[in-house]
Design an enzyme around this catalytic site. Structure first.
Site, PDB file in Angstrom:
ATOM      1  N   GLY B  37       0.976  -1.072   0.023  1.00  0.00           N
ATOM      2  CA  GLY B  37       0.145   0.018  -0.126  1.00  0.00           C
ATOM      3  C   GLY B  37       0.682   1.305  -0.103  1.00  0.00           C
ATOM      4  N   HIS B  38       2.090   1.182   0.396  1.00  0.00           N
ATOM      5  CA  HIS B  38       2.887   2.293   0.780  1.00  0.00           C
ATOM      6  C   HIS B  38       4.079   2.285  -0.220  1.00  0.00           C
ATOM      7  CE1 HIS B  38       5.436   5.221   2.627  1.00  0.00           C
ATOM      8  NE2 HIS B  38       4.293   5.857   3.035  1.00  0.00           N
ATOM      9  N   PHE B  39       4.319   2.228  -1.419  1.00  0.00           N
ATOM     10  CA  PHE B  39       3.157   2.766  -2.379  1.00  0.00           C
ATOM     11  C   PHE B  39       2.963   1.670  -3.511  1.00  0.00           C
ATOM     12  CE2 PHE B  39       4.572   6.558  -0.383  1.00  0.00           C
ATOM     13  CZ  PHE B  39       3.089   7.217  -0.081  1.00  0.00           C
TER      14      PHE B  39
END
Lengths: 93, 157
Positions: B37-39
């Site tokens: 998610g990051h990223f």
């Protein structure tokens, strides 16, 4: 040389962004100036550095919690200034 | 580094109690759900975790200085600067040093570097209180042994 109170008031004004002219010797740091315990750590740090002492915050807090002292004794600024003078005198003795 | 357990420090490389400073190492994993998610397509170690890694390095130093009598809790983060990206697989060297010992609180300065290049740094304030319970103290002692905390630093070890 400015008084202990003046130096403390300047530290509080700069550390907590409180107008200097609202800070008086009768001001209670917590009740009147709204300084919380975390902000007071910054003030303690600045006072420790400025005066070459170590404010005994834990001891004071314990005394207040145990009912052996009132917050006024330590956190009304004229009293806080007197405590600082005592600590400086003890250090220099 | 076990991100899912928030265990960020792998090894104490050097603990200098007289100088009130510490150096630790932390290996950023190659893979973690965090990086998904990051990223997406550009995995980066989150800045908040880098700050946490500096806090944990500082924390081990403070535990050593109080000989396991007090637990430090992060209270303030100042002047935190994320200078360049930290990416999966990098080996972090984290240094921390005490700059002020107050009554019930301590301020440290810490930095994370990779290969000698500073990645981020911050000034951190900790409140230090007696361990709230034996479970936490026991957990910290177990963790300490795992990361090479000097045995002689255990108050009752």
């Amino acid at each position: 040389m400015s008084s202990t109170f003046d130096r403390v008031a300047t530290i509080i004004a700069e550390t907590c962004d409180i107008p200097r002219d609202t800070i008086t010797p009768e001001s209670h740091a917590i009740d009147d100036l709204g300084i919380d315990s975390l902000d007071f750590l910054d003030i303690a740090f600045a006072i420790d550095k400025a005066f070459g002492i170590k404010l005994p915050l834990e001891k004071w807090t314990q005394e207040v919690n145990d009912g052996k002292a009132t917050t006024e004794q330590y956190f009304v600024l004229k009293n806080l200034s007197a405590r600082i003078d005592e600590l400086v005198a003890a250090k220099d003795a | 580094m076990h991100l899912e357990y928030f265990h960020l420090i792998d090894r104490i490389a050097d603990l200098r109690t007289e100088q009130r400073s510490i150096t630790v190492e932390a290996q950023v994993p190659q893979e973690s759900t965090i990086f998904e998610g990051h990223f997406p397509g550009h995995p980066l170690m989150p800045g908040v975790l880098l700050i946490e890694s500096m806090a944990q390095a500082s924390g081990w130093l403070l535990i050593a200085l109080t000989r396991f009598e007090r637990m430090p809790f992060l209270a303030a983060v100042k002047e935190a600067k994320m200078r360049t990206f930290v990416t999966p697989g990098e080996l972090l060297t984290i240094e921390a040093a005490v700059v002020h010992e107050g009554s019930g609180f301590t301020i440290t300065e810490a930095k994370v570097s990779v290969g000698g290049k500073t990645k981020c740094n911050a000034t951190l304030t900790f409140r230090q209180v007696p361990f709230p319970n034996d479970d936490l103290r026991g957990h910290m002692e177990t963790m300490a042994k795992r990361i090479g905390f000097p045995q002689q630093m255990f108050a009752h070890g």
